[in-house]
Write an enzyme that holds these catalytic residues in place. Structure first.
Site, PDB file in Angstrom:
ATOM      1  N   HIS A  36      21.279 -30.495  17.641  1.00 26.31           N
ATOM      2  CA  HIS A  36      21.691 -31.254  16.616  1.00 26.31           C
ATOM      3  C   HIS A  36      23.195 -31.957  17.254  1.00 26.31           C
ATOM      4  O   HIS A  36      23.466 -33.069  16.800  1.00 26.31           O
ATOM      5  CB  HIS A  36      22.039 -30.443  15.219  1.00 26.31           C
ATOM      6  CG  HIS A  36      20.989 -30.361  14.489  1.00 26.31           C
ATOM      7  ND1 HIS A  36      19.768 -29.627  14.716  1.00 26.31           N
ATOM      8  CD2 HIS A  36      20.785 -30.905  13.297  1.00 26.31           C
ATOM      9  CE1 HIS A  36      18.797 -29.922  13.581  1.00 26.31           C
ATOM     10  NE2 HIS A  36      19.513 -30.648  12.790  1.00 26.31           N
ATOM     11  N   LYS A 101      15.274 -21.969   6.725  1.00 26.11           N
ATOM     12  CA  LYS A 101      15.548 -20.713   5.628  1.00 26.11           C
ATOM     13  C   LYS A 101      16.987 -20.218   5.353  1.00 26.11           C
ATOM     14  O   LYS A 101      17.729 -20.848   6.306  1.00 26.11           O
ATOM     15  CB  LYS A 101      15.058 -19.420   6.241  1.00 26.11           C
ATOM     16  CG  LYS A 101      15.225 -18.941   7.644  1.00 26.11           C
ATOM     17  CD  LYS A 101      15.724 -17.513   7.684  1.00 26.11           C
ATOM     18  CE  LYS A 101      16.060 -17.172   9.235  1.00 26.11           C
ATOM     19  NZ  LYS A 101      17.172 -16.128   9.184  1.00 26.11           N
TER      20      LYS A 101
END
Lengths: 189, 279
Positions: A36, A101
């Site tokens: 990222h 999650k």
């Protein structure tokens, strides 16, 4: 149960509501913390990403190495909040769904509502089970990052649950409220 | 003096690294099944069923139950009358290197907190050694996942905060963690000692079987009380709401300074992994 196939369109997301079960099929891309950071560097330098992000799905995952003869190792979701600082810009650039999650930041939730994207929960720790739904895996960028490299996965009926929809709903908040029997918490303050 | 070859330690550590990641402990699976009977949320029950299924697949196919195969934490109980032929710590690091390669386990360690280049073999392991009497070596390998480790906290309470202060802090840590550490979790609590001792005790508490209780009655009661109250928080399996937030609470205690009441809370995901051998 709703079936979705990537790439996703705005119409695909309009019918999704918090708590909906989804079976996702098609190509998705793995990316974690380090990948990222590199994607955001590319965007701030005005360069192209290693894949076209329009309508795509990012899976926060770093699989184990595949055993001989297998497509992939175990490949469950990692905790999503670590990607929060990078996420709003990716959503602005066309990312339509994230699989992971755990809790998201207010900024990410706001970006999901503004630019129409969803957050889909996979069951943390069900990594061996999830791997059975992955039909192909190809490393497409950042091989030097090892488990953190970006992989293009082809999934078939990946079982997911809608945690954040485009209407501002949040399953973590709603689910916990329903079963909470104790008024005590840092999160309620 | 009894002697043991370093190569044997390497082989055993390599085996334990793999077995810990493939075979979930019976105590955890039993708790999944018990929770399945009690869980009020339908989604929660579905998730518990998936976790049982996942553990079965991992065991049968000998693949990691979770992709995060952890930071390898090794606990040694070294008998003072045992001599190791070769270097004990090097033998363990070599065992980790071998086990993570042979078992196709993920290499999750970076060599520098800021430069963050992967070491490529999951070393270094963290090794805790206690010297005990006798001539045996007990090795416990406990791979620790990053997601639940990140949600762990330590606090230096005032002695006046007492038992209630400890309870409030444990509940706060679990509540703030929410869905992040992959509930249903195991909660390791270290109370007393110094700053680092409390953290060590919290980690060590995670090694105890889920169906065990602290040998001191008051502490065993505190474990039960905390488990009950944690399960009232509503977080549930995968954090999607439910009555099974924790599978167990294990507490370890130690004497304190007159000024201190340290409390460390080490959270573990439902993949509560540890395997041991006595050589």
């Amino acid at each position: 149960m709703k079936h979705l196939t990537t790439p996703l369109t705005a119409e695909d997301l309009e019918v999704l509501r918090v708590g909906d079960r989804v079976l996702l099929s098609g190509a998705i891309y793995t990316a974690r913390d380090a990948a990222h950071a590199r994607l955001i560097d590319l965007l701030t330098e005005g360069r192209n990403l290693p894949f076209n992000i329009e309508g795509q799905v990012i899976y926060y995952a770093g699989p184990t190495p595949e055993k001989p003869g297998k497509v992939i190792g175990s490949a469950g979701p990692t905790t999503s909040y670590r990607m929060d600082p990078y996420t709003p810009l990716l959503i602005e650039k066309g990312l339509k769904a994230m699989i992971g999650k755990g809790l998201r930041s207010q900024e990410v939730k706001e970006a999901m509502r503004q630019y129409k994207a969803v957050y889909l929960g996979a069951v943390g720790g069900a990594a061996a089970l999830i791997s059975e739904r992955i039909q192909a895996a190809e490393l497409i960028a950042y091989e030097d990052l090892g488990a953190e490299a970006i992989r293009r996965l082809v999934v078939k009926d990946f079982p997911l649950i809608v945690v954040n929809d485009i209407y501002g709903g949040d399953l973590y908040e709603e689910g916990v409220r329903q079963y909470r029997k104790k008024a005590k918490s840092g999160r309620e303050e | 003096m009894r002697t043991i070859k370093a190569e044997i330690i390497t082989q055993e550590v390599a085996r334990l690294c793999q077995e810990a990641n493939f075979f979930l402990g019976k105590d955890v699976i039993d708790e999944f099944k018990a929770a399945l009977e009690r869980e009020e949320s339908e989604t929660g029950r579905e998730i518990l069923e998936q976790l049982i299924q996942n553990a079965n697949i991992a065991g049968e196919e000998q693949v990691p139950m979770c992709q995060d195969t952890g930071f390898t934490v090794v606990f040694l109980e070294l008998g003072q009358d045992l001599t190791v032929q070769g270097n004990l710590y090097s033998a363990i690091q070599e065992g980790v290197r071998l086990g993570y390669a042979e078992g196709y386990l993920r290499k999750s360690i970076v060599e520098h907190p800021f430069k963050r280049k992967n070491t490529g073999d999951n070393t270094p392991a963290i090794i805790h050694t206690e010297v005990v009497s006798g001539d045996r070596l007990k090795i416990i390998v406990a791979p620790k996942g990053g997601g639940s480790e990140n949600m762990s906290q330590i606090k230096m309470l005032k002695p006046a905060d007492g038992r209630q202060g400890v309870k409030d802090f444990v509940l706060q840590v679990v509540d703030e963690a929410g869905p992040n550490p992959c509930p249903p979790i195991v909660v390791g609590v270290g109370i007393g000692g110094t700053f680092e001792k409390a953290a060590y005790l919290a980690k060590k508490a995670l090694l105890r079987d889920l169906n065990s209780a602290h040998h001191e009655r008051e502490i065993a009661e505190l474990e039960q009380e905390l488990l009950f109250e944690i399960n009232q928080l509503g977080i549930g399996p995968a954090g999607l709401g439910g009555t099974t937030t924790a599978l167990g609470v294990n507490i370890e205690i130690f004497p304190c300074h007159i000024a201190s009441l340290p409390v460390a809370v080490n959270l573990n995901c439902h993949a509560a992994r540890h395997k041991e051998v006595i050589l």
